[in-house]
Design an enzyme around this catalytic site. Structure first.
Site, PDB file in Angstrom:
ATOM      1  N   HIS A 264     -34.609 -37.778 -29.251  1.00 40.19           N
ATOM      2  CA  HIS A 264     -33.522 -37.185 -28.462  1.00 40.19           C
ATOM      3  C   HIS A 264     -33.302 -37.993 -27.175  1.00 40.19           C
ATOM      4  O   HIS A 264     -32.185 -38.429 -26.886  1.00 40.19           O
ATOM      5  CB  HIS A 264     -33.891 -35.730 -28.146  1.00 40.19           C
ATOM      6  CG  HIS A 264     -32.881 -34.994 -27.317  1.00 40.19           C
ATOM      7  ND1 HIS A 264     -32.002 -34.084 -27.854  1.00 40.19           N
ATOM      8  CD2 HIS A 264     -32.623 -35.019 -25.994  1.00 40.19           C
ATOM      9  CE1 HIS A 264     -31.237 -33.607 -26.890  1.00 40.19           C
ATOM     10  NE2 HIS A 264     -31.593 -34.152 -25.742  1.00 40.19           N
ATOM     11  N   GLU A 265     -34.364 -38.194 -26.428  1.00 38.14           N
ATOM     12  CA  GLU A 265     -34.227 -38.895 -25.144  1.00 38.14           C
ATOM     13  C   GLU A 265     -33.832 -40.362 -25.363  1.00 38.14           C
ATOM     14  O   GLU A 265     -33.128 -40.944 -24.546  1.00 38.14           O
ATOM     15  CB  GLU A 265     -35.526 -38.802 -24.330  1.00 38.14           C
ATOM     16  CG  GLU A 265     -35.981 -37.366 -24.001  1.00 38.14           C
ATOM     17  CD  GLU A 265     -34.912 -36.499 -23.357  1.00 38.14           C
ATOM     18  OE1 GLU A 265     -33.997 -37.042 -22.701  1.00 38.14           O
ATOM     19  OE2 GLU A 265     -34.978 -35.265 -23.519  1.00 38.14           O
ATOM     20  N   HIS A 268     -30.184 -40.532 -25.479  1.00 40.76           N
ATOM     21  CA  HIS A 268     -29.630 -40.538 -24.113  1.00 40.76           C
ATOM     22  C   HIS A 268     -29.755 -41.935 -23.503  1.00 40.76           C
ATOM     23  O   HIS A 268     -28.828 -42.443 -22.869  1.00 40.76           O
ATOM     24  CB  HIS A 268     -30.406 -39.556 -23.222  1.00 40.76           C
ATOM     25  CG  HIS A 268     -30.022 -38.114 -23.399  1.00 40.76           C
ATOM     26  ND1 HIS A 268     -28.731 -37.665 -23.299  1.00 40.76           N
ATOM     27  CD2 HIS A 268     -30.778 -37.004 -23.637  1.00 40.76           C
ATOM     28  CE1 HIS A 268     -28.701 -36.345 -23.477  1.00 40.76           C
ATOM     29  NE2 HIS A 268     -29.931 -35.923 -23.689  1.00 40.76           N
ATOM     30  N   GLU A 294     -25.025 -35.577 -24.393  1.00 39.36           N
ATOM     31  CA  GLU A 294     -25.818 -34.793 -25.349  1.00 39.36           C
ATOM     32  C   GLU A 294     -25.426 -35.126 -26.792  1.00 39.36           C
ATOM     33  O   GLU A 294     -26.247 -35.019 -27.695  1.00 39.36           O
ATOM     34  CB  GLU A 294     -25.640 -33.296 -25.046  1.00 39.36           C
ATOM     35  CG  GLU A 294     -26.633 -32.377 -25.729  1.00 39.36           C
ATOM     36  CD  GLU A 294     -28.068 -32.506 -25.214  1.00 39.36           C
ATOM     37  OE1 GLU A 294     -28.303 -33.233 -24.224  1.00 39.36           O
ATOM     38  OE2 GLU A 294     -28.957 -31.885 -25.821  1.00 39.36           O
TER      39      GLU A 294
HETATM   40 ZN    ZN Z   1     -30.454 -33.896 -23.970  1.00 40.24          ZN
END
Ligand code: ZN
Length: 503
Positions: A264-265, A268, A294
């Site tokens: 997830h990160e 980003h 996101e």
């Molecule tokens: Zn996030």
């Protein structure tokens, strides 16, 4: 053709502002990772000092004067070019900052720091009364802030604009209402499925970290530009170009959490890393909104990371890296990582029930700002929403209304951007599939460059050049919609055997 001198003068000022924002991110990253707790008070003062200087630089009348002087020149430029878009963004940022009195901005910053502390104490004590005053203050400040933008149709719109520029309650209400109505039967249809198991058995944290880095390296990570550190709450921060910092939380028992939160990160981080260097030193060298941000994390975490092609590549690789797999094979793993289980805590929620947590938050925030709900009534309203939409009842406020930090910070209007990210991820994914016919084969073979570069080219490189809705239109040809997300989810749940296939 040479640039007019006023543009060089403006760029000089913007570069200073950009440097101050980078310094703020570094102060914050340090506070969340390695700073001893005793440094918190001094760090608060340091951040406030830099923040104050940045605010002065942004509201300096010279910014408006230079932008005004450049307006006739900009009219002759390509309206989609970097310069025209830069000037439009600078004017917007400046005008917005000027309309908020410095005293109000300071009050909000102070309320945020105090509210964070009150939230922490109330959560630890399981006593909402300790937080009530801080929340009342946030609501009062939100109204004062909204009053600076009287053209907004709803007081919530002014707050929302800070996280998702241009989005309004009038659009969000039907979007989330429709989503909740369509998700309810999906949750019901999957309620009786087999209990999901974890991807991996317990394993030493050192082995987890080495495996994560090996997987990330295959996905484009390199030690010269990236870091991965432990922190209680995973996040991604980029203090500047060439400097992308991810954090995660490790537990011997829970490889799955470290793995998926890091994916997830990383999503980003790829967004930050993909912004065109030509935009450096200007406000365009930044993410355009939290929804798009996101969408990039969710795309790698869920759409790629919980998809069958990726799992086919991942599982043998994890075994080679010393991760003891729990799942019997790809199909079991595919079903397990996509299982639907209504649960209390948003950050642990599966992809299907996740957005229902957001709908609960949105309903409570709207009622608070519309004066239909008093701060003291928030825990009851939150619990009622969780019961109605998810069928779970928080045993106390720590697992209920106080589980997340956002209201402590006064960040009303933030939560919906999580759902926007999920919706946009599905929309962007449809376009990626259309643009990359061999995508599944690439993922299955561990070739991530095609998708990564496609995202960089279509989404990342623009930074803040195009507002979120315009960017989405340019990438997908369509408007923000929940339909691609719902179609994607229904297909996957049926395909993974989580839900009976449609007749
Ligand atoms: Zn996030």
């Amino acid at each position: 053709m040479t640039d007019p001198p006023a543009l060089a003068a403006l760029r000089e000022r913007l570069a200073v502002l950009d440097g101050l924002h980078g310094a703020l991110r570094l102060l914050s990253w340090d506070q969340s990772t390695f700073m001893p707790a005793g440094g918190a008070a001094a760090r608060g003062e340091q951040a406030a000092a830099v923040e104050r200087v940045a605010h002065e630089k942004l509201t300096d009348p010279e910014i408006a004067r230079l932008a005004g002087e450049l307006a006739p020149w900009a009219d002759g430029q390509d309206p989609d070019g970097d310069e025209a878009r830069l000037l439009a963004t600078v004017r917007r940022d400046h005008e917005k900052a000027v309309r908020v009195p410095a005293a109000l901005a300071a009050d909000m910053a102070r309320a945020s720091a105090l509210g964070q502390q009150a939230w922490l104490e109330a959560k630890e004590a399981g006593d909402f009364a300790r937080f009530r005053g801080a929340l009342e203050r946030h609501v009062e400040l939100a109204h004062r802030y909204a009053a600076c933008f009287p053209e907004a149709a709803h007081p919530y719109d002014a707050m929302l604009d800070n996280y998702e520029p241009g989005l309004t309650v009038a659009e969000l209400r039907p979007l989330l209402g429709n989503l909740a109505a369509r998700l309810a039967p999906l949750v019901a249809a999957t309620a009786d499925g087999p209990d999901p198991g974890p991807l991996a058995e317990p394993v030493d944290v050192d082995v987890q970290r080495a495996a994560l880095l090996a997987v990330l390296t295959q996905m484009g990570w390199d030690d010269a530009n990236w870091r991965l550190d432990p922190s209680p709450h995973p996040f991604c921060s980029s203090p500047g170009i060439g400097d992308y910092r991810l954090t995660t939380r490790y537990s011997r028992q829970d490889f799955d959490f470290a793995f998926y939160s890091t994916l997830h990160e990383y999503g980003h981080g790829l967004y930050e890393a993909g912004i065109a260097p030509a935009l450096a030193g200007t406000p365009l060298h930044s993410a355009v909104g939290l929804g798009v941000h996101e969408s990039q994390s969710r795309l790698w975490e869920n759409v790629v990371g919980r998809g069958r092609p990726f799992l086919r590549w991942l599982l043998p690789r994890l075994r080679e890296l010393g991760i003891p797999l729990a799942a019997a094979g790809v199909e079991t793993a595919y079903r397990d990582v996509n299982a639907v289980r209504p649960s209390l805590i948003r950050v642990d929620a599966d992809e299907t029930t996740y957005n229902l947590h957001i709908v609960v938050r949105f309903e409570v925030e709207l009622a608070l700002l519309e004066g239909k709900l008093a701060a003291a009534e928030v825990p009851g309203a939150f619990d009622a929403g969780m019961s109605r939409l998810l069928g779970v009842e928080p045993p106390g406020v720590a697992e209920g209304a106080l589980q997340d930090i956002h209201w402590g910070l006064g960040a009303l209007g933030y939560f919906p951007t999580y759902t926007l990210g999920n919706l946009m991820a599905a929309q962007i994914w449809e376009s990626a599939r259309a643009g990359l016919p061999g995508l599944d084969e690439d993922l299955e073979a561990g070739r991530f460059g095609s998708l990564r570069e496609w995202l960089r080219e279509t989404v990342h490189r623009h930074g803040r050049k195009f507002p979120p809705r315009e960017l989405l239109r340019r990438v997908t040809g369509g408007e923000l919609s929940s339909e691609p997300f719902l179609a994607y989810l229904e297909d996957k749940l049926a395909d993974a055997g989580v839900m009976p296939a449609k007749a």
